[in-house]
Design an enzyme around this catalytic site. Structure first.
Site, PDB file in Angstrom:
ATOM      1  N   GLY A  46      -8.182  67.318   2.427  1.00  9.45           N
ATOM      2  CA  GLY A  46      -8.003  65.905   2.100  1.00  9.45           C
ATOM      3  C   GLY A  46      -9.236  65.399   1.380  1.00  9.45           C
ATOM      4  O   GLY A  46     -10.311  66.001   1.468  1.00  9.45           O
ATOM      5  N   GLN A  51     -15.298  59.234  -1.254  1.00  7.68           N
ATOM      6  CA  GLN A  51     -16.183  60.405  -1.199  1.00  7.68           C
ATOM      7  C   GLN A  51     -16.677  60.831  -2.569  1.00  7.68           C
ATOM      8  O   GLN A  51     -17.666  61.553  -2.674  1.00  7.68           O
ATOM      9  CB  GLN A  51     -15.449  61.582  -0.537  1.00  7.68           C
ATOM     10  CG  GLN A  51     -15.188  61.367   0.939  1.00  7.68           C
ATOM     11  CD  GLN A  51     -14.373  62.500   1.515  1.00  7.68           C
ATOM     12  OE1 GLN A  51     -13.161  62.501   1.418  1.00  7.68           O
ATOM     13  NE2 GLN A  51     -15.029  63.491   2.111  1.00  7.68           N
ATOM     14  N   CYS A  91     -15.596  67.442   7.719  1.00  5.15           N
ATOM     15  CA  CYS A  91     -15.554  66.510   6.588  1.00  5.15           C
ATOM     16  C   CYS A  91     -16.404  67.062   5.458  1.00  5.15           C
ATOM     17  O   CYS A  91     -17.530  67.499   5.688  1.00  5.15           O
ATOM     18  CB  CYS A  91     -16.086  65.142   7.022  1.00  5.15           C
ATOM     19  SG  CYS A  91     -16.056  63.916   5.698  1.00  5.15           S
ATOM     20  N   LEU A  92     -15.875  67.013   4.245  1.00  5.87           N
ATOM     21  CA  LEU A  92     -16.621  67.505   3.089  1.00  5.87           C
ATOM     22  C   LEU A  92     -17.899  66.702   2.864  1.00  5.87           C
ATOM     23  O   LEU A  92     -18.825  67.190   2.224  1.00  5.87           O
ATOM     24  CB  LEU A  92     -15.738  67.452   1.836  1.00  5.87           C
ATOM     25  CG  LEU A  92     -14.517  68.397   1.856  1.00  5.87           C
ATOM     26  CD1 LEU A  92     -13.624  68.130   0.652  1.00  5.87           C
ATOM     27  CD2 LEU A  92     -14.947  69.860   1.903  1.00  5.87           C
ATOM     28  N   HIS A 133      -8.138  60.195   9.091  1.00  7.67           N
ATOM     29  CA  HIS A 133      -9.497  60.523   8.642  1.00  7.67           C
ATOM     30  C   HIS A 133      -9.774  59.919   7.255  1.00  7.67           C
ATOM     31  O   HIS A 133     -10.834  59.330   7.016  1.00  7.67           O
ATOM     32  CB  HIS A 133      -9.613  62.052   8.624  1.00  7.67           C
ATOM     33  CG  HIS A 133     -10.904  62.612   8.111  1.00  7.67           C
ATOM     34  ND1 HIS A 133     -11.791  63.295   8.910  1.00  7.67           N
ATOM     35  CD2 HIS A 133     -11.448  62.632   6.856  1.00  7.67           C
ATOM     36  CE1 HIS A 133     -12.817  63.700   8.173  1.00  7.67           C
ATOM     37  NE2 HIS A 133     -12.645  63.308   6.927  1.00  7.67           N
ATOM     38  N   GLU A 134      -8.791  60.034   6.353  1.00  9.43           N
ATOM     39  CA  GLU A 134      -8.991  59.527   4.978  1.00  9.43           C
ATOM     40  C   GLU A 134      -8.989  57.995   4.935  1.00  9.43           C
ATOM     41  O   GLU A 134      -9.758  57.390   4.178  1.00  9.43           O
ATOM     42  CB  GLU A 134      -7.919  60.072   4.028  1.00  9.43           C
ATOM     43  CG  GLU A 134      -7.780  61.582   3.970  1.00  9.43           C
ATOM     44  CD  GLU A 134      -9.074  62.332   3.793  1.00  9.43           C
ATOM     45  OE1 GLU A 134     -10.071  61.744   3.330  1.00  9.43           O
ATOM     46  OE2 GLU A 134      -9.104  63.521   4.146  1.00  9.43           O
ATOM     47  N   HIS A 137     -12.277  56.775   5.761  1.00  8.97           N
ATOM     48  CA  HIS A 137     -13.199  56.830   4.612  1.00  8.97           C
ATOM     49  C   HIS A 137     -13.051  55.578   3.751  1.00  8.97           C
ATOM     50  O   HIS A 137     -14.053  55.004   3.291  1.00  8.97           O
ATOM     51  CB  HIS A 137     -12.903  58.038   3.719  1.00  8.97           C
ATOM     52  CG  HIS A 137     -13.557  59.317   4.140  1.00  8.97           C
ATOM     53  ND1 HIS A 137     -14.918  59.463   4.273  1.00  8.97           N
ATOM     54  CD2 HIS A 137     -13.033  60.538   4.438  1.00  8.97           C
ATOM     55  CE1 HIS A 137     -15.202  60.711   4.632  1.00  8.97           C
ATOM     56  NE2 HIS A 137     -14.066  61.386   4.744  1.00  8.97           N
TER      57      HIS A 137
HETATM   58  O1  GNR Z   1     -11.135  69.515   4.809  1.00  7.82           O
HETATM   59  C1  GNR Z   1     -11.016  68.727   5.746  1.00  7.82           C
HETATM   60  N1  GNR Z   1     -10.550  69.190   6.934  1.00  7.82           N
HETATM   61  C2  GNR Z   1     -10.180  68.347   7.981  1.00  7.82           C
HETATM   62  C3  GNR Z   1      -9.959  68.943   9.224  1.00  7.82           C
HETATM   63  C4  GNR Z   1      -9.579  68.155  10.288  1.00  7.82           C
HETATM   64  C5  GNR Z   1      -9.407  66.807  10.131  1.00  7.82           C
HETATM   65  C6  GNR Z   1      -9.644  66.207   8.906  1.00  7.82           C
HETATM   66  C7  GNR Z   1     -10.020  66.970   7.843  1.00  7.82           C
HETATM   67  S1  GNR Z   1     -10.273  66.230   6.306  1.00  7.82           S
HETATM   68  C8  GNR Z   1     -11.433  67.318   5.593  1.00  7.82           C
HETATM   69  C9  GNR Z   1     -11.707  66.951   4.148  1.00  7.82           C
HETATM   70  C10 GNR Z   1     -12.382  65.604   4.102  1.00  7.82           C
HETATM   71  O2  GNR Z   1     -13.534  65.416   4.333  1.00  7.82           O
HETATM   72  N2  GNR Z   1     -11.608  64.584   3.857  1.00  7.82           N
HETATM   73  O3  GNR Z   1     -12.123  63.342   3.874  1.00  7.82           O
HETATM   74 NI    NI Z   2     -13.807  63.443   5.223  1.00  7.54          NI
END
Ligand code: GNR
Ligand code: NI
Length: 185
Positions: A46, A51, A91-92, A133-134, A137
């Site tokens: 995601g 980001q 998270c990236l 999660h997104e 962000h």
């Molecule tokens: O790559 C991602 N893996 C992930 C694993 C578990 C819950 C959420 C994520 S999102 C993350 C990529 C990212 O940072 N998206 O904002």
């Molecule tokens: Ni993330």
């Protein structure tokens, strides 16, 4: 297409609240394509526009991680949620850290697609978790904000160490240009 630079914690720009998208034009289409390219290159499932330092409510997700299920959610709103679960997240923008976070695992989302058409879907499992999660962000929140104080302090110290190591060894040629875009040869 272009790879975009992903902001890393504790960059203050990750705290910006994204604005709703109002124009479904060629710039938006390019942003979405670049976000997918950047996400796949970074091996994420995601990516929120926040980001890549674009403060619009755009989310790209592919829980297959390999191009099989690309999904775009523009101006997403969770309108119903149920079934709390504890799921391991990463998270990236917080490299090298993963931990368990409480999230709803079934959510109903209202959003727009890349053409601006309304979407009303109920999603579950990893897609629901990733969407939560997104959307965090887009509001300037990171998964580490959900962790306890001790773990959060640990993440901060670690990010400071990784950041200074990166600054010490980063070759100038690898830096993005002023637009934040790393162009492909
Ligand atoms: O790559 C991602 N893996 C992930 C694993 C578990 C819950 C959420 C994520 S999102 C993350 C990529 C990212 O940072 N998206 O904002
Ligand atoms: Ni993330």
């Amino acid at each position: 297409m272009a790879l975009l630079q992903i902001l890393a914690y504790p960059d203050a720009r990750l705290r910006t609240r994204a604005q709703p998208v109002r124009q479904f034009d060629a710039d938006l289409a390019r942003l979405i394509d670049d976000m997918f390219e950047t996400m796949y290159a970074a091996r994420g499932i995601g990516l929120a526009a926040t980001q890549v330092n674009v403060h619009l409510q755009v989310v790209a997700i592919d829980i297959s991680g390999k191009g099989e299920a690309p999904e775009v959610f523009i101006n997403p709103q969770i309108v119903a949620r149920r079934r709390l679960g504890k799921v391991e997240e990463s998270c990236l923008s917080v490299p090298g850290v993963s931990d368990f976070v409480k999230r709803h695992t079934v959510v109903r989302v209202h959003a727009l697609d890349r053409a601006g058409a309304p979407v009303d879907r109920e999603v579950d499992g990893m897609l629901a978790v990733c969407l939560g999660h997104e959307i965090d962000h887009l509001r300037g929140r990171l998964f580490v904000d959900h962790l306890g104080l001790v773990k959060r302090l640990w993440v901060r110290l670690r990010a400071a160490r990784i950041g200074s190591a990166r600054r010490a060894s980063a070759p100038a040629a690898a830096s993005p240009d002023a637009t934040g875009i790393i162009s492909r040869a």
